[in-house]
Design a protein around this motif. Structure first.
Motif, short mmCIF file in Angstrom:
data_model
loop_
_atom_site.label_atom_id
_atom_site.label_comp_id
_atom_site.label_asym_id
_atom_site.label_seq_id
_atom_site.Cartn_x
_atom_site.Cartn_y
_atom_site.Cartn_z
N ALA A 141 52.90 31.91 36.21
CA ALA A 141 52.02 32.07 34.71
C ALA A 141 50.70 31.51 34.73
O ALA A 141 49.78 32.34 34.24
N THR A 142 50.66 30.30 35.50
CA THR A 142 49.20 29.98 35.18
C THR A 142 49.24 29.70 36.56
O THR A 142 48.21 30.19 36.86
N ASP A 143 49.19 28.14 37.32
CA ASP A 143 48.72 27.83 38.82
C ASP A 143 48.21 29.05 39.59
O ASP A 143 47.26 29.13 39.58
N ALA A 144 49.75 29.55 39.88
CA ALA A 144 49.26 30.88 40.41
C ALA A 144 48.47 31.44 40.61
O ALA A 144 47.58 32.19 41.44
N LEU A 145 48.75 32.16 38.83
CA LEU A 145 48.27 33.27 38.30
C LEU A 145 46.25 32.87 39.54
O LEU A 145 45.42 33.62 39.35
N ALA A 146 45.76 31.51 38.46
CA ALA A 146 44.74 31.31 38.66
C ALA A 146 43.88 31.66 39.73
O ALA A 146 42.68 32.06 40.07
N GLU A 147 45.00 30.66 40.80
CA GLU A 147 44.25 31.05 42.14
C GLU A 147 44.56 32.97 42.76
O GLU A 147 43.42 33.00 43.66
N THR A 148 44.95 33.95 42.31
CA THR A 148 45.29 34.96 42.56
C THR A 148 43.80 35.58 41.96
O THR A 148 43.20 36.32 42.72
N GLN A 149 43.72 35.23 40.77
CA GLN A 149 42.74 35.80 40.14
C GLN A 149 41.25 34.88 41.31
O GLN A 149 40.19 35.98 41.28
N ARG A 150 41.76 33.71 41.46
CA ARG A 150 40.15 33.38 42.14
C ARG A 150 39.98 34.00 43.42
O ARG A 150 38.77 33.48 44.33
N ALA A 151 41.16 34.57 44.35
CA ALA A 151 41.41 35.03 45.67
C ALA A 151 40.35 35.99 45.59
O ALA A 151 39.34 36.39 46.53
N VAL A 152 39.96 36.91 44.33
CA VAL A 152 39.58 38.36 44.04
C VAL A 152 37.96 37.81 44.42
O VAL A 152 37.48 38.49 44.87
N ARG A 153 37.61 37.03 43.61
CA ARG A 153 36.71 36.11 43.27
C ARG A 153 36.28 35.83 44.72
O ARG A 153 34.85 36.28 44.89
N VAL A 154 36.59 35.38 45.40
CA VAL A 154 36.28 34.41 46.34
C VAL A 154 36.27 35.65 47.86
O VAL A 154 35.61 35.86 48.72
N ILE A 155 36.85 36.23 48.10
CA ILE A 155 36.64 38.27 48.53
C ILE A 155 35.21 38.47 48.31
O ILE A 155 34.60 39.00 49.01
N ARG A 156 35.53 38.91 47.46
CA ARG A 156 34.14 39.75 46.69
C ARG A 156 32.84 38.81 47.28
O ARG A 156 32.17 39.61 47.69
N ALA A 157 32.61 37.58 46.99
CA ALA A 157 31.73 36.70 46.87
C ALA A 157 31.19 37.17 48.35
O ALA A 157 30.79 37.00 49.04
N HIS A 158 32.23 37.64 49.25
CA HIS A 158 32.06 37.56 51.06
C HIS A 158 31.85 38.36 51.21
O HIS A 158 32.27 38.73 52.33
N ALA A 159 32.14 39.47 50.75
CA ALA A 159 32.45 41.08 51.26
C ALA A 159 31.17 40.93 52.16
O ALA A 159 31.85 42.19 53.76
N LYS A 160 30.16 40.89 52.09
CA LYS A 160 29.41 41.53 53.20
C LYS A 160 29.36 40.66 54.64
O LYS A 160 29.28 41.24 55.05
#
Length: 204
Positions: A141-160
């Motif tokens: 609920a803390t460490d794994a969640l932080a990285e799950t949220q981060r995964a979305v951000r990373v993918i969205r940032a590299h979408a193009k």
């Protein structure tokens, strides 16, 4: 007379402080790809406060093969990553899915609940990202969640770059990985516009 004790204490601090700092410095091992030749993206840069050096962090991840010889599960995860399984250019439809395998937060079954699903979805034009999240004693609920949220951000940032639609990113979790799907759906945010890290400015 007061200066002498202070001077001695200062010398002691200088002498012992580097040793104390050195004890906390553990070099995290860069993860290898589950499937040879695939690109692995660490979700946090080296030295990021989200990363922790718990016991075993200076050792490689443990890959356990299945009956077919391919990696079935992974343990000893200290550097969270996503592994890219991009759909062929002639089939890609812009949709992407983050795959978080299960394993009771003690194992990560990346083969049957990651790579195999990604290979199937690729045939439908869907790009996938197999998420290796941190297991116990890290917190789901803390460490794994932080990285799950981060995964979305990373993918969205590299979408193009990865030929995906930034508005069509899904998340599929299996068992314990399903916790991450639910937590992500309940705790997303629009990013921090004042963040120093450009990835943290992106919506999750």
């Amino acid at each position: 007379h007061m200066l002498k004790p202070i001077f001695l204490l200062t010398l002691l601090w200088i002498a012992f402080t580097p040793a104390l700092f050195a004890a906390d410095e553990v070099k995290l091992i860069d993860p290898k790809p589950i499937t040879p030749g695939h690109q692995v993206i660490p979700l946090f840069p080296s030295g990021h406060p989200a990363l922790k050096a718990l016991a075993g962090a200076d050792k490689e991840e443990i890959f356990t093969p299945g009956k077919d010889g391919h990696v079935a599960k992974v343990n000893n995860i200290h550097v969270p990553t996503i592994e890219l399984y991009l759909a062929p250019a002639d089939k890609a439809n812009g949709i992407s899915v983050i795959l978080s395998p299960g394993g009771g937060n003690k194992d990560l079954w990346v083969g049957p609940e990651g790579v195999e699903v990604a290979n199937w979805l690729n045939t439908l034009g869907v790009s996938c990202f197999v998420h290796r999240y941190r297991l116990q004693p890290y917190g789901s609920a803390t460490d794994a969640l932080a990285e799950t949220q981060r995964a979305v951000r990373v993918i969205r940032a590299h979408a193009k770059e990865w030929n995906i639609d930034p508005h069509k990113i899904g998340h599929m979790g299996f068992s314990a990985g399903g916790e991450q799907t639910a937590r992500l759906a309940l705790t997303y945010d629009q990013g921090d516009p004042s963040a120093a890290d450009p990835i943290d400015k992106v919506s999750s």
